[in-house]
Design a protein around this motif. Structure first.
Motif, mmCIF file in Angstrom:
data_model
loop_
_atom_site.group_PDB
_atom_site.id
_atom_site.type_symbol
_atom_site.label_atom_id
_atom_site.label_comp_id
_atom_site.label_asym_id
_atom_site.label_seq_id
_atom_site.Cartn_x
_atom_site.Cartn_y
_atom_site.Cartn_z
ATOM 1 N N LEU A 1 1.239 -1.394 -0.132
ATOM 2 C CA LEU A 1 -0.085 -0.070 0.360
ATOM 3 C C LEU A 1 0.874 1.038 0.067
ATOM 4 C CD1 LEU A 1 -2.971 -1.430 3.101
ATOM 5 C CD2 LEU A 1 -2.699 -1.063 0.143
ATOM 6 N N THR A 2 0.657 2.166 -0.639
ATOM 7 C CA THR A 2 1.060 3.168 -0.437
ATOM 8 C C THR A 2 1.142 3.977 1.133
ATOM 9 O OG1 THR A 2 -1.110 4.848 -1.097
ATOM 10 C CG2 THR A 2 0.583 4.206 -2.875
ATOM 11 N N HIS B 1 -6.750 3.301 5.169
ATOM 12 C CA HIS B 1 -6.776 1.515 6.283
ATOM 13 C C HIS B 1 -7.035 1.610 7.215
ATOM 14 C CE1 HIS B 1 -7.653 -2.445 5.396
ATOM 15 N NE2 HIS B 1 -6.892 -2.509 6.415
ATOM 16 N N ARG C 1 -0.552 6.779 2.080
ATOM 17 C CA ARG C 1 -1.810 7.248 2.098
ATOM 18 C C ARG C 1 -2.812 6.540 2.336
ATOM 19 N NH1 ARG C 1 -1.960 10.963 -1.752
ATOM 20 N NH2 ARG C 1 -1.652 12.817 0.054
ATOM 21 N N GLU C 2 -2.459 5.160 1.544
ATOM 22 C CA GLU C 2 -3.497 4.247 1.913
ATOM 23 C C GLU C 2 -3.437 3.424 2.752
ATOM 24 O OE1 GLU C 2 -3.691 2.812 -3.434
ATOM 25 O OE2 GLU C 2 -2.088 1.943 -2.132
#
Length: 277
Positions: A91-92, A99, A94-95
């Motif tokens: 994931l980035t 999350h 930000r992701e």
């Protein structure tokens, strides 16, 4: 009120005692540092408080609940920054933050959290591509995104450069000002001295000292060491009343290269854990 209350905590592994009857109180809104060498029982104690490890004996209350029987609502009230983590590598930044924010009823805004930990420039980078220090910043972001009442920080600044450490210290002070209770474990004694209201030193499974960093182990009342350059060369004297000694020296002229020092937190810590050279 106590955010953490521990009485007689015990834990052993295959007969080897790791935690031997610890009593501990951490006040609501307090920054509390738990110090100790590797193998002293520090990590075991914290894991019991987090609800990640079962205890063998004793009474433990964390935010008024036994962590051995954690509820979902209780878990939403605490934040945890583990010593190491490799979650969400694909994931980035930000992701990953967004999350984890979804697990909490009232999370901080994703971009606010990313900015607080100094990762704005890496928001679109995948977690698996971050450097060690950047990954630690992401771990901190995931620990604070849920606005925890109680935050556990296990060696949070490992791998941080000096600038990142100072930024992290500012973040901890901000969280403390907001009323967050923080339990910090660290090997950096300057970090404990800068951040903690109180510290406890654990050695061989027991708490051997507890108090404010400035008074731990009688530090505030310990003899001072006075150094100066006299007519016969460098001079050193230990005294409980350095002001009187300095006044005496001043009667014969201003002493050159005068330095007065008391034991540092590191000096006291090494004495307490029995590792003074």
């Amino acid at each position: 009120m106590s955010a953490i209350r521990v009485r007689g905590l015990r834990k052993a592994y295959r007969g080897a005692v790791a935690v031997d009857g610890i009593d501990l109180d951490v006040g609501s809104g307090e920054v509390f540092a738990l110090l100790g060498p590797n193998g002293a029982g520090k990590s075991t104690t914290v894991e019991v408080l987090e609800g990640h490890r079962r205890r063998d004996g004793g009474e433990v209350l964390v935010l008024g609940q036994d962590p051995g029987r954690p509820s979902g609502a209780w878990r939403a009230r605490i934040g945890i920054v583990l010593q190491s983590s490799k979650d969400a590598a694909e994931l980035t930044v930000r992701e990953a933050v967004a999350h984890f924010a979804g697990y909490y009823p009232d999370p901080r805004a994703t971009d606010e959290v990313i900015d607080l930990v100094g990762l704005t420039g890496k928001a679109a980078a995948r977690a698996g591509t971050l450097s060690g220090g950047q990954r630690r910043r992401l771990d901190v972001a995931l620990g604070i995104v849920g606005r925890p009442e109680l935050l556990f920080l296990d060696e949070p600044t490992t791998g941080f450069d000096p600038e990142a450490r100072r930024r992290f210290w500012r973040l901890i002070r901000l969280l403390a000002d907001e009323g967050t209770t923080i339990l910090l474990t660290t090997h950096y004694l300057d970090e404990a001295e800068a951040l903690a209201d109180r510290v406890a030193v654990i050695a061989r499974g027991r708490i051997v000292a507890e108090g404010a960093p400035t008074t731990l182990g009688g530090r505030a009342t310990a003899e001072a060491t006075v150094r100066w350059l006299g007519s016969d060369g460098p001079q050193v004297r230990r005294t409980a009343e350095p002001a009187l000694l300095i006044a005496e020296l001043a009667r014969h002229g201003e002493p050159a290269e005068l330095v007065v020092s008391r034991p540092t937190l590191e000096d006291v810590y090494l004495d307490l854990i029995g590792e003074r050279a």
